[in-house]
Design a protein around this motif. Sequence first.
Motif, PDB file in Angstrom:
ATOM      1  N   LYS A 146       0.941  -1.165   0.083  1.00 23.83           N
ATOM      2  CA  LYS A 146      -0.047  -0.013  -0.028  1.00 23.83           C
ATOM      3  C   LYS A 146       0.836   1.127  -0.054  1.00 23.83           C
ATOM      4  O   LYS A 146       1.793   1.442   1.111  1.00 23.83           O
ATOM      5  N   PHE A 150       0.064  10.520   1.063  1.00 22.41           N
ATOM      6  CA  PHE A 150      -0.390  11.841   1.748  1.00 22.41           C
ATOM      7  C   PHE A 150       0.165  13.178   0.736  1.00 22.41           C
ATOM      8  O   PHE A 150       0.871  13.050   0.143  1.00 22.41           O
ATOM      9  N   GLY A 184       1.704  -2.280  11.992  1.00 21.13           N
ATOM     10  CA  GLY A 184       1.292  -3.813  11.767  1.00 21.13           C
ATOM     11  C   GLY A 184       2.711  -4.678  11.846  1.00 21.13           C
ATOM     12  O   GLY A 184       3.561  -4.365  12.451  1.00 21.13           O
ATOM     13  N   LEU A 373       2.751   0.461   5.711  1.00 21.88           N
ATOM     14  CA  LEU A 373       1.410   0.857   5.604  1.00 21.88           C
ATOM     15  C   LEU A 373       0.649  -0.533   5.300  1.00 21.88           C
ATOM     16  O   LEU A 373      -0.888  -0.513   4.881  1.00 21.88           O
ATOM     17  N   TRP A 487      -6.836  -6.015   6.685  1.00 22.41           N
ATOM     18  CA  TRP A 487      -6.747  -6.473   5.513  1.00 22.41           C
ATOM     19  C   TRP A 487      -7.359  -7.626   4.926  1.00 22.41           C
ATOM     20  O   TRP A 487      -7.593  -7.839   3.832  1.00 22.41           O
ATOM     21  N   ASN A 492      -8.602  -2.143   4.665  1.00 21.14           N
ATOM     22  CA  ASN A 492      -7.264  -1.146   4.570  1.00 21.14           C
ATOM     23  C   ASN A 492      -7.127  -0.432   3.431  1.00 21.14           C
ATOM     24  O   ASN A 492      -6.210   0.439   3.220  1.00 21.14           O
TER      25      ASN A 492
HETATM   26  O1  N01 Z   1       0.777  -4.298   7.357  1.00 19.86           O
HETATM   27  P1  N01 Z   1      -0.696  -3.989   8.128  1.00 19.86           P
HETATM   28  P2  N01 Z   1       1.962  -4.807   7.592  1.00 19.86           P
HETATM   29  N1  N01 Z   1      -2.502   6.621   8.056  1.00 19.86           N
HETATM   30  O2  N01 Z   1      -1.737  -3.869   7.311  1.00 19.86           O
HETATM   31  C1  N01 Z   1      -1.195   1.634   9.108  1.00 19.86           C
HETATM   32  C2  N01 Z   1       2.239 -10.199   7.011  1.00 19.86           C
HETATM   33  N2  N01 Z   1       3.658  -9.824   7.604  1.00 19.86           N
HETATM   34  O3  N01 Z   1       2.909  -4.891   6.445  1.00 19.86           O
HETATM   35  O4  N01 Z   1      -4.615  -0.541  11.447  1.00 19.86           O
HETATM   36  C3  N01 Z   1      -1.968   5.911   9.011  1.00 19.86           C
HETATM   37  O5  N01 Z   1      -0.772  -5.112   9.017  1.00 19.86           O
HETATM   38  C4  N01 Z   1      -2.357   0.649   9.508  1.00 19.86           C
HETATM   39  O6  N01 Z   1      -3.082   1.286  10.489  1.00 19.86           O
HETATM   40  P3  N01 Z   1      -4.784   0.914  10.697  1.00 19.86           P
HETATM   41  C5  N01 Z   1       1.583 -10.613   7.988  1.00 19.86           C
HETATM   42  O7  N01 Z   1       0.325 -11.346   7.352  1.00 19.86           O
HETATM   43  C6  N01 Z   1       3.965 -11.069   8.075  1.00 19.86           C
HETATM   44  O8  N01 Z   1       2.604  -4.709   8.698  1.00 19.86           O
HETATM   45  O9  N01 Z   1      -5.391   0.557   9.409  1.00 19.86           O
HETATM   46  N3  N01 Z   1      -1.816   4.768   9.209  1.00 19.86           N
HETATM   47  C7  N01 Z   1      -1.433  -0.352  10.288  1.00 19.86           C
HETATM   48  O10 N01 Z   1      -1.117  -0.058  11.486  1.00 19.86           O
HETATM   49  C8  N01 Z   1       0.832  -9.069   8.094  1.00 19.86           C
HETATM   50  O11 N01 Z   1      -0.560  -9.258   8.873  1.00 19.86           O
HETATM   51  C9  N01 Z   1       5.402 -10.824   8.718  1.00 19.86           C
HETATM   52  O12 N01 Z   1      -5.530   1.758  11.522  1.00 19.86           O
HETATM   53  C10 N01 Z   1      -2.069   3.928   8.149  1.00 19.86           C
HETATM   54  C11 N01 Z   1      -0.310  -0.486   9.241  1.00 19.86           C
HETATM   55  O13 N01 Z   1      -0.218   0.882   8.481  1.00 19.86           O
HETATM   56  C12 N01 Z   1       0.818  -8.567   6.848  1.00 19.86           C
HETATM   57  O14 N01 Z   1       1.855  -8.821   6.330  1.00 19.86           O
HETATM   58  C13 N01 Z   1       6.051  -9.611   8.851  1.00 19.86           C
HETATM   59  C14 N01 Z   1      -2.326   4.382   7.026  1.00 19.86           C
HETATM   60  C15 N01 Z   1      -0.407  -1.459   8.231  1.00 19.86           C
HETATM   61  O15 N01 Z   1      -0.311  -2.694   8.966  1.00 19.86           O
HETATM   62  C16 N01 Z   1       0.613  -6.963   6.720  1.00 19.86           C
HETATM   63  O16 N01 Z   1       1.727  -6.498   7.667  1.00 19.86           O
HETATM   64  C17 N01 Z   1       5.370  -8.570   8.339  1.00 19.86           C
HETATM   65  C18 N01 Z   1      -2.626   5.938   6.888  1.00 19.86           C
HETATM   66  N4  N01 Z   1      -3.197   6.386   5.749  1.00 19.86           N
HETATM   67  C19 N01 Z   1       4.245  -8.811   7.512  1.00 19.86           C
HETATM   68  N5  N01 Z   1      -2.714   3.423   6.213  1.00 19.86           N
HETATM   69  C20 N01 Z   1       5.692 -11.943   9.546  1.00 19.86           C
HETATM   70  O17 N01 Z   1       6.137 -12.025  10.709  1.00 19.86           O
HETATM   71  C21 N01 Z   1      -2.314   2.241   6.861  1.00 19.86           C
HETATM   72  N6  N01 Z   1      -1.927   2.469   7.903  1.00 19.86           N
HETATM   73  C22 N01 Z   1       5.755 -13.160   8.738  1.00 19.86           C
END
Ligand code: N01
Length: 527
Positions: A146, A150, A184, A373, A487, A492
């Motif tokens: 994503k 902004f 996240g 994000l 998501w 999201n």
């Molecule tokens: O993404 P997320 P991720 N303004 O969507 C925020 C896998 N994964 O990349 O909750 C401000 O979880 C958003 O806020 P909100 C795993 O399946 C696995 O971290 O929408 N904030 C949130 O806090 C995971 O679930 C591992 O209010 C904004 C964040 O951005 C999936 O990938 C490790 C915004 C996004 O969190 C996704 O994880 C990493 C805005 N306009 C990922 N837009 C392992 O450990 C978004 N946010 C294997």
Amino acid sequence: MERREVDAVVVGAGFAGMYMSFALRQRGYDVQGIEAAADVGGTWYWNRYPGARCDIPSLLYQYSWHEEIRTSWRWSEKYATQPEILAYANHCADILGIRPLYRFETRVTAAHWDEAADRWLVDTDKGEFLSARFLVMATGALSVPKEPDFPGLDSFNGPQLVTGRWPHQPVDFKGKRVAVVGTGSSAIQSLPHIAAEAAQVYVFQRTPNFSLPALNAPIPDEEREAFEAMWPMYKASIDAGEAGVELLPEDWEPTDEELAEHVRILWNGGGLVSTVQIPRLTKDERINNAACDFVRSQIRALVNDPVVAEKLCPTSFPISTKRACVDTDYYITFNRDNVTLVDLTEGAIEEVTPRGIRTANAEYEVDMIVWALGFDAMTGALTRVDIRGEEGRPLKDAWYAGPAMWMGMMVAGFPNLFTITGPGSPSVLMNVILAGEHNVEFVQAVVERMRARGQTRVTVDEAAQDAWVAHVRQEAEGTLFPRANSWYMGANIPGKPRVMLPYVGTDYKKRLNAIVAADFPDLRFSA
Ligand code: N01
């Protein structure tokens, strides 16, 4: 236009794509793999941010179908790091000899169904034109980041990094003021590493998340041996569509005291496996509340400043209805003097300025911005390609109100197209490597059946698809998942239809086995 004819185009060289390409090639099909990255690894190729690891134990996070790969690899830690998992992907590619089947640094831009020939006409951004009997999209559930949108984004004077497209060179945070936006898994894993180097970190949080401690450590020899001893049973269990691990019965009815004691397993380092060991966690409010209360009590115990601790406590959704995170030192990082939590519920981000990020309340001056994000999950990688099925119908149109699919793998009106771990399959709710294997093996069975009978076209019955979509929806409605803006729910991404994307039922593999045994009653084959 001259098109090169192949039997199958497989898009993606992650674990599922590699297996699909190998399985077809081994059976004598002419396969062309296409991969946007410069090499294999899929999500582990792109997500190189500091601290990236798997969130289920490494011993489970590996191919189950290839004995030589399995026995020739030794995971060093309970939760492997991204470099180790990428090395494992390369090890798999080497043993499978997969690279010659792929065009790397190439994207599929369009795939149009050719009604007269029963073939997919596939175009790439490198000017390659293919004609394939089968098109397999093994493009991953979380592969389209994503993007920040902004106002003022381009005016920022420093580097901007996206966790899902991290640079290959090490990023130096030393002495820098850094903004981390999002909380996240990606932010939760990277923050402790960034904070350990940076002069100052501002963490921009819109919604706090539940995160469980990894309690990561080297894998002791006894554990490795115990795992090896149980392997044949585990493998037979997952192939039969069982959980593979021992679980309490679904009708478990604990007293409040027993429940409060049992949910403590969330802190035992089992990662997402611990969540599965709490029956009805995502269905029963009493059970879920007990788990939420326990995790919040742990957050309050870990974070010194009670105001910050409260802000870090999730209250707006049931635990596990957004994918729980698994961390190393996330919460205690907020005890550092150089880490500041910016609560966006008190004032949203309004713009990016040349000096940093301005919320409704203040401007935060930083040298670098890390955007974490998330992703346009499960559908993003499919709808961004111009896929057109029968009568030239775009997939995007077919999915206008949400992904209409059968078993997460086939779409009515799009013959000979398969999606691996697509929406409507459990994919991201289970060990995704195994989920990919189950889908690959199913596709292989369909393709082999067709070859044996000289058939050139397979499509799914529309009524069967409608029934599956209704079933996926109904199963989700019986859970707490729809309560979260996750998501999983497509919530999201602005404008994305709000439907539960993965299938929450636990009988998926059993269903696949039954479909194969019954000779694919929902599919229509023709010569
Ligand atoms: O993404 P997320 P991720 N303004 O969507 C925020 C896998 N994964 O990349 O909750 C401000 O979880 C958003 O806020 P909100 C795993 O399946 C696995 O971290 O929408 N904030 C949130 O806090 C995971 O679930 C591992 O209010 C904004 C964040 O951005 C999936 O990938 C490790 C915004 C996004 O969190 C996704 O994880 C990493 C805005 N306009 C990922 N837009 C392992 O450990 C978004 N946010 C294997």
